[in-house]
Scaffold this motif. Structure first.
Motif, PDB file in Angstrom:
ATOM      1  N   PHE A 449     -37.961 -70.829  68.065  1.00  0.00           N
ATOM      2  CA  PHE A 449     -37.883 -70.501  69.493  1.00  0.00           C
ATOM      3  C   PHE A 449     -36.435 -70.298  69.919  1.00  0.00           C
ATOM      4  O   PHE A 449     -36.113 -69.351  70.639  1.00  0.00           O
ATOM      5  N   TRP A 450     -35.554 -71.207  69.526  1.00  0.00           N
ATOM      6  CA  TRP A 450     -34.145 -71.065  69.895  1.00  0.00           C
ATOM      7  C   TRP A 450     -33.602 -69.696  69.489  1.00  0.00           C
ATOM      8  O   TRP A 450     -32.938 -69.023  70.268  1.00  0.00           O
ATOM      9  N   MET A 451     -33.880 -69.306  68.255  1.00  0.00           N
ATOM     10  CA  MET A 451     -33.332 -68.043  67.753  1.00  0.00           C
ATOM     11  C   MET A 451     -33.926 -66.834  68.464  1.00  0.00           C
ATOM     12  O   MET A 451     -33.205 -65.931  68.901  1.00  0.00           O
ATOM     13  N   GLU A 467     -26.455 -74.227  69.317  1.00  0.00           N
ATOM     14  CA  GLU A 467     -25.608 -73.184  68.741  1.00  0.00           C
ATOM     15  C   GLU A 467     -26.394 -72.264  67.818  1.00  0.00           C
ATOM     16  O   GLU A 467     -25.878 -71.264  67.340  1.00  0.00           O
ATOM     17  N   LEU A 468     -27.633 -72.607  67.554  1.00  0.00           N
ATOM     18  CA  LEU A 468     -28.436 -71.833  66.617  1.00  0.00           C
ATOM     19  C   LEU A 468     -28.752 -70.461  67.200  1.00  0.00           C
ATOM     20  O   LEU A 468     -29.160 -70.342  68.346  1.00  0.00           O
ATOM     21  N   LYS A 469     -28.558 -69.433  66.417  1.00  0.00           N
ATOM     22  CA  LYS A 469     -28.866 -68.078  66.864  1.00  0.00           C
ATOM     23  C   LYS A 469     -29.159 -67.209  65.659  1.00  0.00           C
ATOM     24  O   LYS A 469     -28.844 -67.563  64.518  1.00  0.00           O
ATOM     25  N   ALA A 470     -29.778 -66.063  65.925  1.00  0.00           N
ATOM     26  CA  ALA A 470     -30.111 -65.122  64.854  1.00  0.00           C
ATOM     27  C   ALA A 470     -29.673 -63.729  65.296  1.00  0.00           C
ATOM     28  O   ALA A 470     -30.474 -62.815  65.445  1.00  0.00           O
ATOM     29  N   ASP A 471     -28.373 -63.576  65.516  1.00  0.00           N
ATOM     30  CA  ASP A 471     -27.841 -62.302  65.983  1.00  0.00           C
ATOM     31  C   ASP A 471     -27.818 -61.271  64.860  1.00  0.00           C
ATOM     32  O   ASP A 471     -27.634 -61.613  63.689  1.00  0.00           O
ATOM     33  N   LYS A 472     -27.966 -60.021  65.259  1.00  0.00           N
ATOM     34  CA  LYS A 472     -27.783 -58.939  64.298  1.00  0.00           C
ATOM     35  C   LYS A 472     -26.301 -58.867  63.954  1.00  0.00           C
ATOM     36  O   LYS A 472     -25.449 -58.976  64.836  1.00  0.00           O
ATOM     37  N   PRO A 473     -25.972 -58.697  62.673  1.00  0.00           N
ATOM     38  CA  PRO A 473     -24.554 -58.617  62.303  1.00  0.00           C
ATOM     39  C   PRO A 473     -23.909 -57.345  62.844  1.00  0.00           C
ATOM     40  O   PRO A 473     -24.578 -56.336  63.066  1.00  0.00           O
ATOM     41  N   TYR A 474     -22.597 -57.425  63.039  1.00  0.00           N
ATOM     42  CA  TYR A 474     -21.852 -56.255  63.509  1.00  0.00           C
ATOM     43  C   TYR A 474     -21.862 -55.163  62.442  1.00  0.00           C
ATOM     44  O   TYR A 474     -21.766 -55.425  61.250  1.00  0.00           O
ATOM     45  N   SER A 475     -21.987 -53.923  62.879  1.00  0.00           N
ATOM     46  CA  SER A 475     -21.930 -52.782  61.971  1.00  0.00           C
ATOM     47  C   SER A 475     -20.869 -51.815  62.453  1.00  0.00           C
ATOM     48  O   SER A 475     -20.785 -51.505  63.651  1.00  0.00           O
ATOM     49  N   ILE A 530     -34.997 -64.336  61.015  1.00  0.00           N
ATOM     50  CA  ILE A 530     -34.160 -64.531  59.827  1.00  0.00           C
ATOM     51  C   ILE A 530     -33.761 -63.189  59.230  1.00  0.00           C
ATOM     52  O   ILE A 530     -32.603 -62.962  58.861  1.00  0.00           O
ATOM     53  N   ALA A 531     -34.707 -62.258  59.153  1.00  0.00           N
ATOM     54  CA  ALA A 531     -34.444 -60.972  58.507  1.00  0.00           C
ATOM     55  C   ALA A 531     -33.371 -60.174  59.233  1.00  0.00           C
ATOM     56  O   ALA A 531     -32.540 -59.513  58.604  1.00  0.00           O
ATOM     57  N   ARG A 532     -33.336 -60.248  60.560  1.00  0.00           N
ATOM     58  CA  ARG A 532     -32.398 -59.413  61.319  1.00  0.00           C
ATOM     59  C   ARG A 532     -30.950 -59.858  61.160  1.00  0.00           C
ATOM     60  O   ARG A 532     -30.023 -59.130  61.510  1.00  0.00           O
ATOM     61  N   THR A 533     -30.725 -61.071  60.621  1.00  0.00           N
ATOM     62  CA  THR A 533     -29.354 -61.552  60.444  1.00  0.00           C
ATOM     63  C   THR A 533     -28.693 -61.028  59.176  1.00  0.00           C
ATOM     64  O   THR A 533     -27.502 -61.243  58.975  1.00  0.00           O
ATOM     65  N   LEU A 534     -29.450 -60.355  58.324  1.00  0.00           N
ATOM     66  CA  LEU A 534     -28.934 -59.954  57.011  1.00  0.00           C
ATOM     67  C   LEU A 534     -27.822 -58.920  57.154  1.00  0.00           C
ATOM     68  O   LEU A 534     -27.971 -57.932  57.868  1.00  0.00           O
ATOM     69  N   HIS A 535     -26.728 -59.157  56.455  1.00  0.00           N
ATOM     70  CA  HIS A 535     -25.591 -58.238  56.493  1.00  0.00           C
ATOM     71  C   HIS A 535     -25.814 -57.060  55.551  1.00  0.00           C
ATOM     72  O   HIS A 535     -26.506 -57.172  54.529  1.00  0.00           O
ATOM     73  N   ALA A 536     -25.189 -55.925  55.876  1.00  0.00           N
ATOM     74  CA  ALA A 536     -25.093 -54.801  54.947  1.00  0.00           C
ATOM     75  C   ALA A 536     -23.833 -55.019  54.118  1.00  0.00           C
ATOM     76  O   ALA A 536     -22.735 -55.084  54.667  1.00  0.00           O
TER      77      ALA A 536
END
Length: 663
Positions: A449-451, A467-475, A530-536
């Motif tokens: 829920f937090w994420m 502080e927990l979050k699931a942000d998309k990494p910067y591209s 979880i999946a959306r946090t993956l870096h390229a």
């Protein structure tokens, strides 16, 4: 019939060239020598006769013991006719094998057994650590360190005995003699990431402990601390300044009592309204953030002080001129003189403000601990806060009632300093953390829920208290849209998520609505977050190994999801030759030569069709083409490309006393 050893004078014995041990250890040899000096040689040597020298033997097993005896004879510890027991072999051909057996099958003692053995010798034979050290050629410090290990908490000692922790880890736990705390830290760390981290173990063990030179320890005093039941962790190499006081809670209570008494004495002596104690060497911002500093009156300079300032200005100017004409030593002297003069100038120019007795009567002060352990008044005074009771409270109070001990806390007013408020909030959070950590299922729903709440609202999420979050990494890519099957599938996954909970209202209502979703719906949100946090990760950069490992574990068939096209790959290559190389990978020179005369753009278009399986080519080439992806798109180590098969080849290629026994 079993052959018995014979006694031979050490002078008639020499090490055999057949002895397999050629590399020694000076420290171990010294230890062996010290033990033999006390106990003698208790185990026989093994040797073979020397031809044409009756009574002389070459030692093939026990060479270190023989060397130690020879050294002791030279030192006068043993007599020149000292005799050793030697088992004489009848067949010298067995010399090398016998020497190897003697050394190869030796087993080093378990450190735990060594600890217990030292302890048993001291207790049963009434020996001291110094006696044991001399007997075994060790330092007294080494023996004492092993005795500390013998007193480890039982779970740690058994872990050492069973090989579950290393000797270094055991030594780290022994750095604190408090067996209860040892066991607590061991239980906390044993299954975690830091279980073998020596520095982290030591750090955890010294929490809430103090060295004897700490200002708190100096304030209380060693005798008072011990008299109150405090324990001191002593060893041979600590003194009163480096010894560790392990009962931190007790010391803190004693410090609070001492400071409270000092604060009351200072309040009466200085005529202050209130004196608070800070059990530290300084006052922090959090302690005084809501207080107004008390500013005294700056006194005007007297005529004498004004005249002295003028004199100092002239002296400083003269010293600067002298510096320019002086040699190196003279310049140093003049620079030091200028520094002294400027310090005096500043002291006169900015005198300390004067606090009147009336101001002191309404002032708040702090008592801290000096580095010498003495209580001292913090230099800054503050205006003491005055609590004014609420009008309703004044009206409700019954005459004669004393409410001086009531805690005033309500809307618009606080009875707590910021420091106390923070400490109470931290303790409240600690309580919540323990219960969350004890309920994995609850934690899984809460974390999800937090994420996802923070991700779907595109806000700071401060009301989530985490502080927990699931942000998309910067591209670094702008305007990028891949249009791949994976991108389309992600869109379907995103659309299928149950978003009904997002409209439930405030954060607590949204959380309850989220927890009420079916298990499958909550699990889908967790996977999405979880999946959306993956870096390229670019090939060759940090993180590539993890990307490849995950793809391999998921058994992703890249070719089924992604095909190289002119737009996404071939036209983007740096040269025409690179495209031809890829054609050669699946069809050899014959295939690449068919398109060698094409222009790059036309070649890229043809390659798209070939690798997409839409060009009528040989069946085996088409099969290889539709399964091909460039190495950079593979997960894991790229497979070696198979040799291209001739057009008429129908075969298929897969691409795919033990111390002396050691002598």
């Amino acid at each position: 019939m079993t052959q018995l050893p014979i006694l031979v004078t050490a002078a008639n014995l020499a090490k055999s060239p057949s002895n397999v041990r050629t590399v020694g250890d000076p420290v171990a040899d010294a230890q062996l020598e010290a033990n033999i000096a006390v106990k003698g040689v208790r185990q026989n040597l093994i040797g073979v006769p020397v031809s044409r020298k009756k009574g002389h033997y070459r030692i093939i097993a026990g060479g270190r013991r023989l060397d130690a005896v020879h050294r002791l004879i030279e030192k006068g510890v043993f007599a020149a006719d000292y005799q050793l027991a030697v088992l004489v072999l009848g067949n010298a051909k067995d010399a090398i094998e016998t020497s190897l057996e003697e050394n190869f099958f030796n087993l080093t003692m378990n450190p735990a057994d060594t600890c217990r053995a030292f302890q048993d010798i001291i207790e049963s034979e009434k020996k001291t650590p110094e006696d044991v050290a001399k007997r075994f050629g060790l330092t007294e410090r080494f023996v004492r360190s092993r005795l500390r290990l013998a007193d480890l908490a039982d779970p740690i000692f058994e872990a050492l005995r069973n090989g579950e922790i290393t000797l270094n880890v055991a030594v780290a736990y022994a750095s604190n003699s408090d067996r209860t705390k040892q066991a607590e830290i061991f239980e906390l760390l044993k299954d975690g990431y830091y279980r073998a981290n020596v520095n982290e173990i030591k750090r955890q063990l010294v929490e809430d402990t103090y060295v004897g030179s700490d200002p708190k320890a100096l304030l209380v005093g060693r005798d008072a601390y011990i008299e109150a039941g405090g324990r001191v962790d002593l060893d041979l190499f600590t003194d009163s300044t480096t010894e560790r006081w392990i009962d931190g809670d007790l010391l803190n209570r004693l410090v609070a009592d001492k400071l409270a008494a000092a604060a009351e004495a200072l309040r009466e002596r200085e005529g202050l309204a209130e004196v608070r104690i800070i059990p530290s060497t300084h006052v922090t911002y959090n302690d005084t953030w809501d207080l107004r500093p008390l500013k005294g009156d700056t006194p005007e300079l007297t005529a004498e002080q004004q005249a002295r300032l003028e004199e100092l200005e002239a002296e400083i100017e003269a010293a600067n001129e002298a510096w320019e004409d002086a040699d190196e030593d003279g310049q140093v002297e003049q620079a030091n003189r200028v520094e002294v003069l400027e310090a005096e100038y500043r002291a006169i120019e900015k005198p300390a403000p004067i606090i009147s007795e009336e101001q002191k009567a309404g002032a708040l002060a702090y008592v801290v601990i000096g580095h010498d352990g003495q209580p001292r008044l913090h230099e800054q005074l503050y205006v003491a806060p005055v609590e004014e009771p609420d009008e309703d409270e004044q009206g409700d109070q019954v005459e004669g009632e004393d409410d001086s001990d009531d805690v005033v806390a309500g809307p618009g007013k606080s009875a707590y300093s910021q420091r106390l408020s923070l400490e109470l909030a931290e303790m409240k959070s600690e309580l919540l953390r323990v219960h969350i950590a004890s309920d994995p299922r609850f934690a899984l729903d809460l974390g999800t829920f937090w994420m996802v709440d923070k991700a779907t609202r595109h806000s700071g999420g401060f009301d989530l208290a985490t502080e927990l979050k699931a942000d998309k990494p910067y591209s670094g890519l702008t305007g990028y849209q891949s249009g791949t099957l994976a991108a389309e599938e992600w869109g379907k996954i995103d659309e299928a998520l149950d978003r009904s909970w997002t409209e439930a209202g405030e954060v607590c209502q949204r959380y309850d609505a989220f927890c009420a979703l079916p298990d499958e719906a909550r699990a889908a949100w967790l996977a999405w977050a979880i999946a959306r946090t993956l870096h390229a990760v670019v090939a060759g950069k940090t993180g590539e190994a993890m990307i490849d490992h995950l793809g391999t574990k998921l058994e992703i068939d890249v070719a089924a999801w992604w095909r190289p096209t002119a737009n996404n790959y071939f036209d983007r290559l740096s040269s025409k030759a690179a495209i031809l190389t890829h054609l050669e990978e699946i069809g050899g020179k014959e295939l690449s030569s068919r398109y060698g005369a094409s222009k790059k753009h036309d070649l890229a278009t043809s390659a798209e069709k070939i690798f997409g399986g839409s060009v009528p080519i040989e069946a085996e080439l088409r099969e290889a083409a539709v399964a091909w992806v460039p190495d950079v798109m593979r997960f894991g180590t790229p497979a070696t490309a198979p040799e291209p098969a001739p057009a008429n080849d129908e075969s298929v290629t897969d691409p795919g006393d033990e111390l002396q026994q050691a002598a």
